[in-house]
Design an enzyme around this catalytic site. Sequence first.
Site, short mmCIF file in Angstrom:
data_model
loop_
_atom_site.label_atom_id
_atom_site.label_comp_id
_atom_site.label_asym_id
_atom_site.label_seq_id
_atom_site.Cartn_x
_atom_site.Cartn_y
_atom_site.Cartn_z
N ARG A 101 -3.60 1.36 -2.13
CA ARG A 101 -2.40 2.08 -1.66
C ARG A 101 -1.63 2.52 -2.90
NH1 ARG A 101 1.99 0.40 2.89
NH2 ARG A 101 0.22 1.15 4.10
N HIS A 128 -2.95 8.83 5.37
CA HIS A 128 -2.99 7.42 5.82
C HIS A 128 -4.11 7.28 6.86
CE1 HIS A 128 -1.93 3.38 6.27
NE2 HIS A 128 -0.73 3.47 6.79
N GLN A 131 -4.43 4.21 9.26
CA GLN A 131 -3.47 4.22 10.36
C GLN A 131 -3.98 5.09 11.51
OE1 GLN A 131 -0.40 2.55 10.61
NE2 GLN A 131 -0.62 3.26 12.72
N ASP A 223 7.56 8.77 12.74
CA ASP A 223 7.41 8.01 11.49
C ASP A 223 8.77 8.03 10.80
OD1 ASP A 223 6.47 6.82 9.16
OD2 ASP A 223 5.32 8.56 8.47
N CYS A 263 3.75 4.36 13.49
CA CYS A 263 2.90 3.63 12.54
C CYS A 263 3.56 2.33 12.11
CB CYS A 263 2.60 4.51 11.34
SG CYS A 263 4.08 5.19 10.55
N ARG A 291 -4.91 -2.25 14.00
CA ARG A 291 -5.24 -2.10 12.59
C ARG A 291 -6.25 -3.17 12.16
NH1 ARG A 291 -1.64 0.47 9.13
NH2 ARG A 291 -3.37 0.19 7.70
N1 CP Z 1 1.74 1.26 9.10
C1 CP Z 1 1.58 0.71 7.89
O1 CP Z 1 0.76 1.14 7.08
O2 CP Z 1 2.39 -0.36 7.66
P1 CP Z 1 2.57 -1.11 6.27
O3 CP Z 1 3.31 -0.17 5.34
O4 CP Z 1 3.38 -2.31 6.61
O5 CP Z 1 1.23 -1.46 5.73
N1 NVA Z 2 5.30 7.82 5.94
C1 NVA Z 2 5.47 6.41 5.71
C2 NVA Z 2 4.37 5.63 6.37
C3 NVA Z 2 4.46 4.14 6.24
C4 NVA Z 2 3.30 3.42 6.85
C5 NVA Z 2 5.52 6.14 4.22
O1 NVA Z 2 4.73 6.74 3.48
O2 NVA Z 2 6.35 5.33 3.78
#
Ligand code: CP
Ligand code: NVA
Length: 313
Positions: A101, A128, A131, A223, A263, A291
């Site tokens: 990530r 993502h 997700q 989101d 998400c 997930r």
């Molecule tokens: N939805 C998601 O990716 O959550 P986190 O940021 O907690 O991993």
């Molecule tokens: N759009 C959000 C998604 C988190 C899972 C971010 O990037 O923070």
Amino acid sequence: MARHLLTLDSLGRDGIRQTLEIAARIKSRGGMTRDALAGGRVGLLFDKPSTRTRVSFEAAIWGLGMLPIALRSDELQIGRGETIADTARVLSRYLSAFVIRTFEQSRVEELARYATIPIINALTDDHHPCQALADVMTLQEEFKELAGLRLAFVGDGNNVCHSLIQAAGHMGFTLAISTPPGYEPNSEIVAAAQANCRVNGGGIELGHDVRAAVRGADAVYTDVWASMGQEKEREERARVFAGYRVDGALMALAAPRAIFLHCLPAHRGDEVTDEVMDGPQSRVWDEAENRWYTEQALLYLLITGDVDGERLG
Ligand code: CP
Ligand code: NVA
């Protein structure tokens, strides 16, 4: 089966279906994968915070009988200038797969270029895909058939939205996106998905009118207004996105059977109200649970390439 998961397009229609089939099988057994990949080792590098992705991946890795090795950039030599290419070459000698990530999509792609093990995108500024797999699984559980479904996405057209766009293209559902002007999704990602929709059905609709997007929708998705890395824009975004809140009145415009997805993490009171998050149409906890299954299925498929899931028994 694909070697990496860089965007959802890496899997394509068949790869998504195979992942969801294996995930459903794993879910039907209470999430148990019987040490199917015993002895494997998976590295996890998180340059941004995470609750769901980090824990579901670590739990998935352990369930498959592998060792999770959680890393941080400031503890790796990458933080002192070792190149991504050299890091990828070295980690490939120790690990069975690598989950990352980070901010720029190009970092994930560069890792994949030099790694000889599967690289899994656990969120970048632009995508993502993990997700979206859980989201599609949740839609399938609710509606069985994805063809003909209309999903409304309300909010920022960035990473989560991009992966849903790719999902719509491959799975043939309609994604009606409503963003504030200037926050639209990437036009190349939209165009590529629209081309896929011409083959698979469904479509991608873009607009700024939230009500038009949600009217008659089978599912409503939102989101956060300010994503990770955009903390400085929080106040400005709160102003720009004020009309893009999913509340009870907006949900009432959706189809009577409509569900609500997010998400997570949710910023309650901003993009969604408590009434919707905690209401009868909300499926957000099932979506988060999924997930765990999709991550197990993904690791299994990318590491083994065994689309029949034979090692799962
Ligand atoms: N939805 C998601 O990716 O959550 P986190 O940021 O907690 O991993
Ligand atoms: N759009 C959000 C998604 C988190 C899972 C971010 O990037 O923070």
